[in-house]
Design a protein around this motif. Structure first.
Motif, PDB file in Angstrom:
ATOM      1  N   ARG A  50      -1.400   5.540   6.821  1.00 31.59           N
ATOM      2  CA  ARG A  50      -1.112   4.259   6.596  1.00 31.59           C
ATOM      3  C   ARG A  50       0.256   3.659   7.224  1.00 31.59           C
ATOM      4  N   ASP A 110       0.610  -1.366   0.114  1.00 31.02           N
ATOM      5  CA  ASP A 110       0.120   0.230  -0.021  1.00 31.02           C
ATOM      6  C   ASP A 110       0.807   1.204  -0.007  1.00 31.02           C
ATOM      7  N   ALA A 170       6.755   7.281  -3.790  1.00 34.51           N
ATOM      8  CA  ALA A 170       5.307   8.027  -4.333  1.00 34.51           C
ATOM      9  C   ALA A 170       5.822   9.079  -5.022  1.00 34.51           C
ATOM     10  N   ARG A 225       1.937   3.834  -3.431  1.00 30.08           N
ATOM     11  CA  ARG A 225       1.094   4.652  -4.087  1.00 30.08           C
ATOM     12  C   ARG A 225       0.911   5.921  -3.575  1.00 30.08           C
ATOM     13  N   GLY A 226       0.490   7.106  -4.305  1.00 27.37           N
ATOM     14  CA  GLY A 226       0.325   8.264  -3.823  1.00 27.37           C
ATOM     15  C   GLY A 226       1.167   9.465  -4.326  1.00 27.37           C
ATOM     16  N   THR A 227       0.584  10.572  -5.018  1.00 25.95           N
ATOM     17  CA  THR A 227       1.273  11.477  -5.826  1.00 25.95           C
ATOM     18  C   THR A 227       0.957  12.905  -5.291  1.00 25.95           C
ATOM     19  N   THR A 228      -0.395  13.055  -4.809  1.00 21.44           N
ATOM     20  CA  THR A 228      -1.003  14.501  -4.540  1.00 21.44           C
ATOM     21  C   THR A 228      -0.856  14.478  -2.937  1.00 21.44           C
ATOM     22  N   GLU A 271      -2.927  12.385  -1.135  1.00 23.74           N
ATOM     23  CA  GLU A 271      -2.522  11.042  -0.895  1.00 23.74           C
ATOM     24  C   GLU A 271      -1.073  10.739   0.017  1.00 23.74           C
ATOM     25  N   ALA A 309      -2.266  10.779   3.496  1.00 22.73           N
ATOM     26  CA  ALA A 309      -2.825   9.179   3.793  1.00 22.73           C
ATOM     27  C   ALA A 309      -1.968   8.107   3.732  1.00 22.73           C
ATOM     28  N   LEU A 310      -1.028   8.257   2.895  1.00 23.08           N
ATOM     29  CA  LEU A 310       0.083   7.368   2.670  1.00 23.08           C
ATOM     30  C   LEU A 310       1.077   7.417   3.965  1.00 23.08           C
TER      31      LEU A 310
END
Length: 181
Positions: free
Chosen positions: A29, A13, A45, A16-19, A22, A25-26
């Motif tokens: 997590r 998990d 990311a 992922r994430g670029t903005t 995100e 959120a990353l």
């Protein structure tokens, strides 16, 4: 608390994430992950690479991705403040990320060293190696030596025979590693 936020992070998990949302959120997590894994996940990311590829990079390359992500999300200017542990004086500074990052090229993969008639080929440690050693715990000096030993690809004498790394060479190897990344 919902179950999703209390579950341990799944490293799959984390790539992922670029903005900005995100990335936050990353970070959430991965809050129970080690700092090294969180940093590697954020670098993945930022670079668009899978987590495994980001972890295999030298630490300096991972950190460059983190600084570029910081630049993209927050901006060029860095304001920092610290307290001296000895006298409690406040220290403040301001600088541009460009000053820190400079115009450096991609680091060299290896460096050849001659120490006391021995030839050593040395590389920079990966982010995963540093994270692994941090998880194992132990005395700082033992961990430092273990990391340096991982970075020595070969150590040979004048005849080409494999040789042991001399104890007094570790600090010189560590200094050479810093120039790679």
């Amino acid at each position: 608390k919902n179950q999703a936020s209390s579950r341990p992070p799944d490293p799959r998990d984390l790539d992922r994430g670029t903005t900005a949302p995100e990335i936050l959120a990353l970070w959430e997590r991965g809050r129970t992950a080690t700092p090294a894994l969180r940093g590697t996940a954020l670098a993945a990311a930022a670079s668009g690479e899978p987590l495994g590829a980001a972890g295999a990079q030298p630490v300096g390359a991972r950190d460059r991705h983190l600084l570029e992500l910081r630049r993209r999300l927050i901006g060029e200017s860095v304001e920092a403040r610290a307290t001296c542990p000895e006298c409690a004086a406040q220290i403040e500074t301001r600088f541009a990320l460009a000053d820190l990052l400079g115009e450096t090229e991609e680091g060299r993969a290896t460096i050849d060293m001659d120490i006391d008639g021995l030839t050593l080929v040395v590389r920079a440690p990966s982010a995963d190696e540093v994270a692994h050693l941090a998880r194992t715990g132990g005395e700082v000096e033992s961990l430092r030596e273990a990391l340096i030993e991982r970075c020595v690809l070969s150590c040979t004498d004048a005849t080409g025979a494999v040789a042991d790394i001399p104890d007094h060479a570790y600090s010189r190897i560590a200094a050479a590693v810093e120039t790679l990344d």
